[in-house]
Structures are given as structure tokens and as C-alpha cells.
Design a protein around this motif. Structure first.
Motif, PDB file in Angstrom:
ATOM      1  N   THR A   1       7.316 -10.271  20.212  1.00 61.89           N
ATOM      2  CA  THR A   1       7.193 -11.540  20.922  1.00 61.89           C
ATOM      3  C   THR A   1       8.581 -12.071  21.293  1.00 61.89           C
ATOM      4  OG1 THR A   1       7.180 -12.703  18.800  1.00 61.89           O
ATOM      5  CG2 THR A   1       5.041 -12.158  19.773  1.00 61.89           C
ATOM      6  N   GLY A   2       8.587 -13.156  22.076  1.00 67.48           N
ATOM      7  CA  GLY A   2       9.839 -13.662  22.625  1.00 67.48           C
ATOM      8  C   GLY A   2      10.855 -14.090  21.592  1.00 67.48           C
ATOM      9  N   TRP A   3      10.419 -14.772  20.526  1.00 74.45           N
ATOM     10  CA  TRP A   3      11.398 -15.266  19.551  1.00 74.45           C
ATOM     11  C   TRP A   3      12.116 -14.122  18.856  1.00 74.45           C
ATOM     12  CZ3 TRP A   3      11.499 -14.190  14.385  1.00 74.45           C
ATOM     13  CH2 TRP A   3      10.329 -13.685  13.800  1.00 74.45           C
TER      14      TRP A   3
ATOM     15  N   ARG B   1      11.269 -24.257  28.641  1.00 80.46           N
ATOM     16  CA  ARG B   1      12.322 -24.078  29.658  1.00 80.46           C
ATOM     17  C   ARG B   1      12.904 -25.422  30.099  1.00 80.46           C
ATOM     18  NH1 ARG B   1      10.358 -19.054  33.569  1.00 80.46           N
ATOM     19  NH2 ARG B   1       9.949 -17.573  31.869  1.00 80.46           N
TER      20      ARG B   1
ATOM     21  N   GLY C   1       9.321 -17.270  26.223  1.00 80.36           N
ATOM     22  CA  GLY C   1       8.078 -17.115  26.978  1.00 80.36           C
ATOM     23  C   GLY C   1       7.685 -15.679  27.270  1.00 80.36           C
ATOM     24  N   VAL C   2       8.544 -14.720  26.927  1.00 78.97           N
ATOM     25  CA  VAL C   2       8.224 -13.328  27.249  1.00 78.97           C
ATOM     26  C   VAL C   2       7.404 -12.689  26.130  1.00 78.97           C
ATOM     27  CG1 VAL C   2      10.370 -13.134  28.550  1.00 78.97           C
ATOM     28  CG2 VAL C   2      10.287 -12.309  26.188  1.00 78.97           C
ATOM     29  N   HIS C   3       6.691 -11.666  26.479  1.00 75.66           N
ATOM     30  CA  HIS C   3       5.893 -10.895  25.513  1.00 75.66           C
ATOM     31  C   HIS C   3       6.030  -9.420  25.879  1.00 75.66           C
ATOM     32  CE1 HIS C   3       3.982 -14.354  23.552  1.00 75.66           C
ATOM     33  NE2 HIS C   3       3.929 -14.894  24.765  1.00 75.66           N
ATOM     34  N   TRP C   4       7.232  -8.905  25.637  1.00 75.43           N
ATOM     35  CA  TRP C   4       7.473  -7.504  25.917  1.00 75.43           C
ATOM     36  C   TRP C   4       6.779  -6.639  24.869  1.00 75.43           C
ATOM     37  CZ3 TRP C   4      13.331  -8.697  26.816  1.00 75.43           C
ATOM     38  CH2 TRP C   4      13.484  -9.280  28.085  1.00 75.43           C
TER      39      TRP C   4
ATOM     40  N   TRP D   1      13.828 -18.920  28.430  1.00 73.75           N
ATOM     41  CA  TRP D   1      13.159 -17.826  29.139  1.00 73.75           C
ATOM     42  C   TRP D   1      12.614 -16.781  28.165  1.00 73.75           C
ATOM     43  CZ3 TRP D   1      15.191 -12.657  29.821  1.00 73.75           C
ATOM     44  CH2 TRP D   1      14.384 -11.852  30.623  1.00 73.75           C
ATOM     45  N   LEU D   2      13.411 -16.417  27.151  1.00 76.50           N
ATOM     46  CA  LEU D   2      12.993 -15.381  26.209  1.00 76.50           C
ATOM     47  C   LEU D   2      11.804 -15.819  25.356  1.00 76.50           C
ATOM     48  CD1 LEU D   2      16.417 -13.946  24.986  1.00 76.50           C
ATOM     49  CD2 LEU D   2      14.658 -12.722  26.269  1.00 76.50           C
TER      50      LEU D   2
ATOM     51  N   TRP E   1      12.822 -11.176  20.332  1.00 79.25           N
ATOM     52  CA  TRP E   1      13.797 -10.687  21.305  1.00 79.25           C
ATOM     53  C   TRP E   1      15.016 -11.608  21.358  1.00 79.25           C
ATOM     54  CZ3 TRP E   1      14.176  -6.040  22.897  1.00 79.25           C
ATOM     55  CH2 TRP E   1      13.047  -5.239  23.052  1.00 79.25           C
TER      56      TRP E   1
END
Length: 236
Positions: free
Chosen positions: A90-92, A194, A83-86, A80-81, A94
């Protein structure tokens, strides 16, 4: 000591999420290895202070079951992480930042909760504490009557050297699996991140069951206890 290892391990893991060059990555990986290297040996020593030999196989198996359990919990979260872009990260990144936080928090908790020896455990009833201390002390004295090894003598024992070699080879194989099996599964299947992390739950469940069963079986058969034949070999 284990609390210091956990806190430093968590801090370095979190800092990994902020690297921006190959040199920074190599440096942070070196410090990560230095931080985590003594954790499992330290925990094995810690468990010998709290569990008798006849229960030690199950205790150590429960500790090592944390490895596949981490995959069981961490794999879906990692999928899940990734794929996120907070904002800003980037996700990796986080993924590394968030995985370090539990180690820091639990390390702080151990400072106030875990004690080095049963004798110091005020949270144990007095009779249970005294019984455990006397049992462990009796085991220690019994082992010293057979032979009291110095550190130098232990490392010169061929059986210890064989165990070190076996552990080195086992860790080399298992770490290769841990690091690269997601990549292999993704290339072979073509699934999304995922889906791949969901597939990795299967070997994690098998690993947990295998470790716990093996620990129980070891204690039941007395495989981790000095048998008369082994005691005879020590005298020789």
C-alpha cells in the motif's frame, strides 16, 4: 562517519515499509532513532572543520534549512504516495521505502566525494586549500589561548547544560509539530491527503526563509563569535 549514518538511516527507513506488527514497528523505530541521532551533531562538527566562525551561522542555517525543504519536497510526494496501491504494497509502505533510497545513494556518494578535513580536499585549488587550513588553525589556536575545554569540563559548564535543555525543549516542540500537524490540519479542514500536504508547503517556505535570514543576521552581528565580554566570562 556521516556516510555510515546516512546509509544506515536510509536502510532502516526503507525497512520500515515492511513491518507487519506493533513489536516490529517499535523495534524499527528504535533502530531508526539510533541511526539518525548522531547525524545533525556530526554535521555541525563537520561544518566547524570547513567554515570560519564569521561564516558559520550561514552554513549551519543552510544545513537546518534542509528540514523545511524536505517538507517542501516531501509533502506533495507523500500526499501522492498515500493514495497509490502498487502491487503487494500500500501507499504508506512505499512512502517509507522510497524516502530511504536518497539517503542510501547520497551516503555512498559522500564516501567518494566528501573529505573529513580541507587539507584532504584534492578538488580544492592548492592556494584556497592552504588559506582555509591556515584560517581555521588560527581560529583554533586563538580559542585555545582563551580556554581549552575537556569534554568533561564542557558538560559541567552551566551554559552548556542550559543550551542542552533549550535544544531538548525546542526539538520536543518541533517534532510534535512535524509528526502531528498533518493530522491536525486534516481533522480541522476535512481536506484530502493531497490538499493537506499542499497546505503544509506554506510553513515550509516560511521556515526556509526564516532560517536563512537568521543565519545571515547572526554572522553579520557576530552573534556566533566570541565577543570580548564573553571572553572575559570564560576567563572567570
Amino acid at each position: 562517519m556521516d556516510c555510515t549514518i546516512m546509509i544506515s538511516w536510509g536502510l532502516v527507513s526503507t525497512l520500515t515499509g515492511f513491518v507487519h506488527s506493533a513489536g516490529q514497528f517499535y523495534a524499527i523505530r528504535f533502530f531508526l532513532g539510533a541511526a539518525e541521532a548522531s547525524f545533525f551533531p556530526g554535521m555541525i562538527i563537520y561544518l566547524t572543520r570547513w567554515f570560519r566562525q564569521r561564516e558559520r551561522g550561514r552554513a549551519i542555517a543552510s544545513l537546518y534549512a534542509a528540514v523545511p525543504t524536505a517538507s517542501l519536497v516531501g509533502s506533495p510526494m507523500a500526499g501522492w504516495l498515500l493514495g497509490v496501491h502498487w502491487p503487494w504494497l500500500t501507499g504508506w509502505r512505499w512512502l517509507f521505502i522510497l524516502e530511504g533510497i536518497p539517503a542510501i545513494v547520497l551516503g555512498i556518494i559522500t564516501v567518494f566525494y566528501l573529505t573529513d578535513w580541507p587539507l584532504q580536499a584534492r578538488w580544492l585549488p592548492g592556494d584556497e586549500r592552504d588559506w582555509l587550513v591556515s584560517e581555521l588553525q588560527a581560529e583554533l589556536q586563538a580559542k585555545k589561548k582563551i580556554r581549552d575545554y575537556t569534554i568533561r569540563e564542557a558538560f559541567c559548564d552551566c551554559r552548556v547544560l542550559l543550551l542542552i535543555a533549550a535544544l531538548f525543549l525546542a526539538l520536543t516542540g518541533s517534532l510534535g509539530n512535524i509528526y502531528w500537524i498533518p493530522t491536525f490540519v486534516k481533522r480541522l479542514s476535512g481536506f484530502s491527503d493531497r490538499a493537506v500536504t499542499s497546505l503544509l508547503l506554506v510553513p515550509a517556505l516560511i521556515g526556509i526563509a526564516g532560517m536563512l535570514i537568521n543565519g545571515w543576521h547572526s554572522d553579520k552581528r557576530g552573534s556566533n563569535v566570541c565577543t570580548p565580554r564573553y571572553r572575559s566570562s570564560l576567563r572567570d
